[in-house]
Design a protein around this motif. Structure first.
Motif, PDB file in Angstrom:
ATOM      1  N   TYR A  71      63.221  43.905  11.824  1.00  0.00           N
ATOM      2  CA  TYR A  71      62.948  45.524  11.564  1.00  0.00           C
ATOM      3  C   TYR A  71      63.889  45.968  10.403  1.00  0.00           C
ATOM      4  O   TYR A  71      64.102  46.912   9.470  1.00  0.00           O
ATOM      5  N   THR A  80      62.763  52.674   6.874  1.00  0.00           N
ATOM      6  CA  THR A  80      62.723  53.525   7.609  1.00  0.00           C
ATOM      7  C   THR A  80      60.954  52.445   8.866  1.00  0.00           C
ATOM      8  O   THR A  80      60.753  52.568   9.209  1.00  0.00           O
ATOM      9  N   SER A  81      60.396  52.903   6.938  1.00  0.00           N
ATOM     10  CA  SER A  81      58.690  52.446   7.592  1.00  0.00           C
ATOM     11  C   SER A  81      58.359  51.614   7.096  1.00  0.00           C
ATOM     12  O   SER A  81      57.476  51.711   6.164  1.00  0.00           O
ATOM     13  N   GLN A  88      53.527  51.514  13.489  1.00  0.00           N
ATOM     14  CA  GLN A  88      54.541  50.722  13.716  1.00  0.00           C
ATOM     15  C   GLN A  88      55.252  50.890  15.287  1.00  0.00           C
ATOM     16  O   GLN A  88      55.415  51.652  15.207  1.00  0.00           O
ATOM     17  N   VAL A  90      59.024  49.204  17.228  1.00  0.00           N
ATOM     18  CA  VAL A  90      59.692  48.798  17.285  1.00  0.00           C
ATOM     19  C   VAL A  90      60.944  47.983  18.450  1.00  0.00           C
ATOM     20  O   VAL A  90      60.462  49.229  19.078  1.00  0.00           O
ATOM     21  N   ASP A 100      62.081  57.716  13.053  1.00  0.00           N
ATOM     22  CA  ASP A 100      60.964  58.219  11.602  1.00  0.00           C
ATOM     23  C   ASP A 100      59.943  58.295  12.395  1.00  0.00           C
ATOM     24  O   ASP A 100      59.400  57.950  13.982  1.00  0.00           O
ATOM     25  N   ASP A 102      56.600  57.619  12.214  1.00  0.00           N
ATOM     26  CA  ASP A 102      55.668  56.431  12.056  1.00  0.00           C
ATOM     27  C   ASP A 102      55.906  55.690  12.773  1.00  0.00           C
ATOM     28  O   ASP A 102      55.970  54.387  12.484  1.00  0.00           O
ATOM     29  N   VAL A 103      57.397  54.599  13.126  1.00  0.00           N
ATOM     30  CA  VAL A 103      57.821  53.605  14.194  1.00  0.00           C
ATOM     31  C   VAL A 103      57.885  54.722  15.052  1.00  0.00           C
ATOM     32  O   VAL A 103      58.480  55.138  15.727  1.00  0.00           O
TER      33      VAL A 103
END
Length: 189
Positions: A71, A80-81, A88, A90, A100, A102-103
């Motif tokens: 990442y 960050t995405s 996503q 991590v 973020d 989306d993560v």
């Protein structure tokens, strides 16, 4: 049930990156890039897809799982995405990652997290993007390997799988060559 595929680029001697996480020595020919853009467009980062004019739907995966070191290159350029077109996850025990929406950061058991993802109804498969330590931990859950073996010897670096000695049989089911890079698909035997 969804499956987990470890799609990874490696040197002939089994390294996914150099000792300081370098990856810029991997030759990415136009034919291999074209194959990825057509067959697996979702494996290209969102900002790269935009640069190449790729607006294709996800072909195989709707979710990506990666370790912190995989990442990090995105973070280093302010992204960050990196795979905004995928869900996503991590895996990072250290924490300290930028927030973020989306993560999703997985700080506890990555095996349990992947098992939950595999049990979800519908959807496409799950892509394990790396790295070697995470792949070693998730080996019992990996259903398929797609190995891009580049014609390079690194001599040292981050291994494809790091961890305990765990012989695991996979059967080759497909092999293609792109300018010296062999792409082999293996399924759990």
């Amino acid at each position: 049930m969804r499956s987990l595929t470890y799609l990874v680029g490696t040197t002939v001697d089994g390294y996914v990156a150099g000792p300081a996480d370098e990856t810029d020595f991997f030759p990415l020919g136009e034919d291999l890039l074209g194959h990825l853009a057509t067959a697996l467009p979702e494996t290209l980062p969102t900002h790269v897809r935009a640069h190449l004019g790729i607006d294709a739907p996800n072909a195989r995966f709707d979710t990506v799982v990666m370790g912190r070191r995989t990442y990090q290159p995105g973070l280093d350029i302010g992204v960050t995405s990196p795979y905004a077109h995928l869900r996503q996850f991590v895996v990072s025990r250290r924490g300290g990652l930028p927030e973020d929406p989306d993560v999703t950061v997985v700080q506890d058991d990555p095996v349990a997290a992947v098992r939950r993802l595999k049990q979800e109804d519908g959807g496409l498969d799950i892509w394990l993007a790396g790295g070697g330590t995470l792949a070693g931990a998730l080996l019992p859950e990996i259903d398929e390997l797609v190995v891009k073996c580049y014609p390079v010897v690194a001599g040292a670096g981050v291994p494809v799988f790091a961890g305990a000695f765990t012989p695991t049989r996979f059967e080759p089911v497909q092999r293609r060559e792109f300018g010296g890079t062999l792409v082999t698909t293996y399924r759990r035997g």
